[in-house]
Design a protein around this motif. Structure first.
Motif, PDB file in Angstrom:
ATOM      1  N   VAL A 141       0.860  -1.177   0.000  1.00  0.00           N
ATOM      2  CA  VAL A 141       0.000   0.000   0.000  1.00  0.00           C
ATOM      3  C   VAL A 141       0.897   1.228   0.000  1.00  0.00           C
ATOM      4  CG1 VAL A 141      -1.763   1.296   1.251  1.00  0.00           C
ATOM      5  CG2 VAL A 141      -1.840  -1.211   1.218  1.00  0.00           C
TER       6      VAL A 141
ATOM      7  N   LEU B  39       1.397   5.459  -0.127  1.00  0.00           N
ATOM      8  CA  LEU B  39       0.801   6.765   0.089  1.00  0.00           C
ATOM      9  C   LEU B  39       1.753   7.831  -0.420  1.00  0.00           C
ATOM     10  CD1 LEU B  39      -0.279   4.929   2.746  1.00  0.00           C
ATOM     11  CD2 LEU B  39      -1.537   7.047   3.064  1.00  0.00           C
TER      12      LEU B  39
ATOM     13  N   ALA C 270       0.147   7.750   6.395  1.00  0.00           N
ATOM     14  CA  ALA C 270       0.818   6.457   6.291  1.00  0.00           C
ATOM     15  C   ALA C 270       0.923   5.799   7.660  1.00  0.00           C
ATOM     16  CB  ALA C 270       2.202   6.631   5.672  1.00  0.00           C
TER      17      ALA C 270
ATOM     18  N   ALA D 231      -2.530   4.484   8.494  1.00  0.00           N
ATOM     19  CA  ALA D 231      -2.849   3.270   7.740  1.00  0.00           C
ATOM     20  C   ALA D 231      -2.121   2.065   8.317  1.00  0.00           C
ATOM     21  CB  ALA D 231      -2.481   3.467   6.271  1.00  0.00           C
ATOM     22  N   ALA D 232      -0.842   2.227   8.635  1.00  0.00           N
ATOM     23  CA  ALA D 232      -0.082   1.108   9.199  1.00  0.00           C
ATOM     24  C   ALA D 232      -0.680   0.652  10.522  1.00  0.00           C
ATOM     25  CB  ALA D 232       1.379   1.521   9.379  1.00  0.00           C
TER      26      ALA D 232
ATOM     27  N   VAL E 149       2.937  -6.199  10.003  1.00  0.00           N
ATOM     28  CA  VAL E 149       2.733  -4.981   9.220  1.00  0.00           C
ATOM     29  C   VAL E 149       3.987  -4.126   9.322  1.00  0.00           C
ATOM     30  CG1 VAL E 149       1.347  -2.887   8.945  1.00  0.00           C
ATOM     31  CG2 VAL E 149       0.237  -5.047   9.594  1.00  0.00           C
TER      32      VAL E 149
ATOM     33  N   LEU F 115       5.746  -0.305   8.198  1.00  0.00           N
ATOM     34  CA  LEU F 115       5.694   1.041   7.642  1.00  0.00           C
ATOM     35  C   LEU F 115       7.081   1.356   7.099  1.00  0.00           C
ATOM     36  CD1 LEU F 115       4.373   3.764   7.096  1.00  0.00           C
ATOM     37  CD2 LEU F 115       4.873   4.418   9.463  1.00  0.00           C
TER      38      LEU F 115
ATOM     39  N   TYR G  92       3.172  -2.070  14.667  1.00  0.00           N
ATOM     40  CA  TYR G  92       3.853  -2.330  13.402  1.00  0.00           C
ATOM     41  C   TYR G  92       5.354  -2.097  13.538  1.00  0.00           C
ATOM     42  CZ  TYR G  92       3.316   2.804  12.946  1.00  0.00           C
ATOM     43  OH  TYR G  92       3.333   4.157  13.149  1.00  0.00           O
TER      44      TYR G  92
ATOM     45  N   VAL H  78       1.531  -6.920   5.169  1.00  0.00           N
ATOM     46  CA  VAL H  78       1.194  -5.621   4.597  1.00  0.00           C
ATOM     47  C   VAL H  78       2.406  -4.707   4.750  1.00  0.00           C
ATOM     48  CG1 VAL H  78      -0.295  -3.593   4.667  1.00  0.00           C
ATOM     49  CG2 VAL H  78      -1.263  -5.841   5.139  1.00  0.00           C
TER      50      VAL H  78
ATOM     51  N   VAL I 274       3.201  -0.756   4.172  1.00  0.00           N
ATOM     52  CA  VAL I 274       2.687   0.582   3.880  1.00  0.00           C
ATOM     53  C   VAL I 274       3.897   1.463   3.598  1.00  0.00           C
ATOM     54  CG1 VAL I 274       1.366   2.551   4.735  1.00  0.00           C
ATOM     55  CG2 VAL I 274       0.690   0.219   5.364  1.00  0.00           C
TER      56      VAL I 274
ATOM     57  N   ASP J 239       5.595   5.123   2.413  1.00  0.00           N
ATOM     58  CA  ASP J 239       5.492   6.577   2.253  1.00  0.00           C
ATOM     59  C   ASP J 239       6.507   6.979   1.191  1.00  0.00           C
ATOM     60  OD1 ASP J 239       5.210   9.279   2.502  1.00  0.00           O
ATOM     61  OD2 ASP J 239       6.132   9.442   4.474  1.00  0.00           O
TER      62      ASP J 239
ATOM     63  N   LEU K 262      -8.823   1.531   2.745  1.00  0.00           N
ATOM     64  CA  LEU K 262      -7.750   0.770   2.099  1.00  0.00           C
ATOM     65  C   LEU K 262      -8.055  -0.725   2.102  1.00  0.00           C
ATOM     66  CD1 LEU K 262      -4.634   2.675   3.487  1.00  0.00           C
ATOM     67  CD2 LEU K 262      -5.541   2.752   1.154  1.00  0.00           C
TER      68      LEU K 262
END
Length: 429
Positions: A146, A148, A160, A163-164, A177, A179, A230, A263, A265, A267, A400
């Protein structure tokens, strides 16, 4: 434009005619060459040592700096040396290792013949590389990516983080997860107050230059944030450090992240220009993190402010993503610090739709903007490194997840065995 281009370093005396001619040919596309002009032998050596691949060094044969050491420095990096000689009796250039000597005035056909005979073209790494089919990958499992992005001041990094955290609290992702700070101006280390700048992205890419680390080794290069659920991959320590990221190693590093976490995420910067847009491989290399991430993302969220300039930049970023090959159904416009009045939100939605309609038929598949209202006290929470409130992380996380489910529906459950007798009995009477 050819997929393979010759990247040529140039070094000549002041006001050399051939130097200007080669630059003009390259700019006009008359030769498949990116001409990198240097002003001194020191700059040539610095560029050779930068790690970037160069096809050839085109150098004035009359320069005293053209010696065995300079030739050896170029050849050690796989860079052929081609001299341009004005015909005056001087020295035997072939004796010091020069691959070819071209007469002045320089002829374009002779230049290309010398490059084809003695130099190697630099193959461009396609950003649309299928990371799931990476030749070094082991196993078929791969997490979601994902991305951003947004203009400066749009709150992209904060979104971001939100979302994380939203993915991290979802039991479906098992707390796996990440970031990742893939921006050229990396701020996530500061926003998380990690107290360090290493390890980070540079160490991860370096670890993939000659191998593929195990998942545990990849995770060891990140920072665990238990309060938010995360892990964090720190970004570049300085803007100019992008030049140290090798293209193939960078692609392999991103693939490893997706095989370590469910996942990721990311940036990233909003600048996606490449060689086809501006004619420069340097610009494409600088933007490679953003280009590779967006081209392989499952979802790309584009953040903007609810202002005239913000909406203009949003549509410009949407256009860049569509031109880069990102499918419209994978793009989510996000209006950060959005007004709470329904009338104002409707006006913003209508404005985005009307402006995006000019981007082409694909724009019709774009999602309606997600509105994230302003949340007071976020700066205090980030200074204290506290978790972000669910009222802030919830909207972006729900949107998302819905897009992930839409672009890639969840796999059907494995069939279950039927226990004999559990469905009842059949009788002929």
């Amino acid at each position: 434009m050819d997929a393979d281009q010759f990247v040529v370093l140039g070094l000549a005396r002041v006001r050399s005619t051939w130097f200007t001619e080669v630059s003009r040919w390259a700019t006009a596309g008359a030769v498949p060459v990116e001409f990198v002009k240097c002003v001194s032998p020191e700059e040539v050596r610095a560029r050779l040592a930068s790690g970037r691949a160069f096809s050839a060094l085109l150098v004035d044969g009359a320069l005293p700096a053209l010696d065995r050491d300079l030739v050896e420095s170029a050849r050690a990096q796989g860079c052929a040396v081609v001299a341009v000689d004005d015909g005056m009796p001087r020295r035997d250039l072939a004796a010091i290792g020069v691959s070819a000597v071209l007469p002045e005035p320089l002829d374009r056909r002779l230049l290309m013949a010398a490059l084809r005979d003695h130099a190697q073209p630099v193959q461009r790494l396609a950003e649309t590389i299928d990371l799931a089919g990476h030749p070094e990958a082991t196993g078929s499992w791969r997490g979601h990516l994902v991305v951003l992005l947004g203009a400066g001041g749009a709150g992209t990094s904060t979104l971001a983080m939100a979302a994380a955290q939203a993915f991290a609290v979802d039991a479906r992702y098992g707390g796996r997860v990440l970031l990742a700070d893939l921006a050229l101006d990396a701020d996530l280390a500061m926003l998380h107050d990690v107290g360090d700048v290493v390890p980070g992205l540079q160490e991860l890419v370096e670890a993939h230059r000659s191998g593929r680390p195990a998942a545990d080794d990849v995770q060891a290069l990140t920072f665990a944030l238990p309060d938010r659920g995360y892990d964090l991959l720190l970004g570049l320590r300085r803007h100019r450090d992008w030049s140290a990221l090798r293209p193939r190693a960078t692609a392999a590093a991103l693939d490893s992240l997706l095989r370590t976490y469910q996942v990721v995420v990311a940036d990233v910067e909003a600048d996606l220009e490449g060689q086809d847009d501006c004619g420069s491989l340097d610009i494409e290399d600088r933007n490679r993190l953003a280009r590779t991430a967006t081209a392989n993302a499952d979802v790309v969220a584009v953040a903007c402010q609810p202002t005239l300039v913000g909406v203009h930049r949003l549509v410009r970023h949407l256009d860049a993503l569509l031109r880069h090959g990102v499918a419209a159904e994978r793009i989510l416009p996000v209006v950060n610090r959005a007004p709470r009045q329904g009338r104002l939100r409707a006006e913003l939605t209508r404005a985005v739709a009307e402006l995006a309609a000019a981007l082409g038929p694909d724009a019709a598949q774009l999602s309606s903007p997600l509105f994230v209202p302003d949340r007071r006290g976020l700066d205090d929470l980030m200074r204290a490194a506290d978790p972000l409130p669910a009222s802030f992380t919830g909207p972006i996380g729900d949107a998302l997840r819905a897009m992930l489910d839409r672009v890639e529906p969840p796999a059907a459950a494995d069939p279950e065995r039927v226990v004999p007798g559990s469905l009842g009995a059949w009788s002929s009477t």
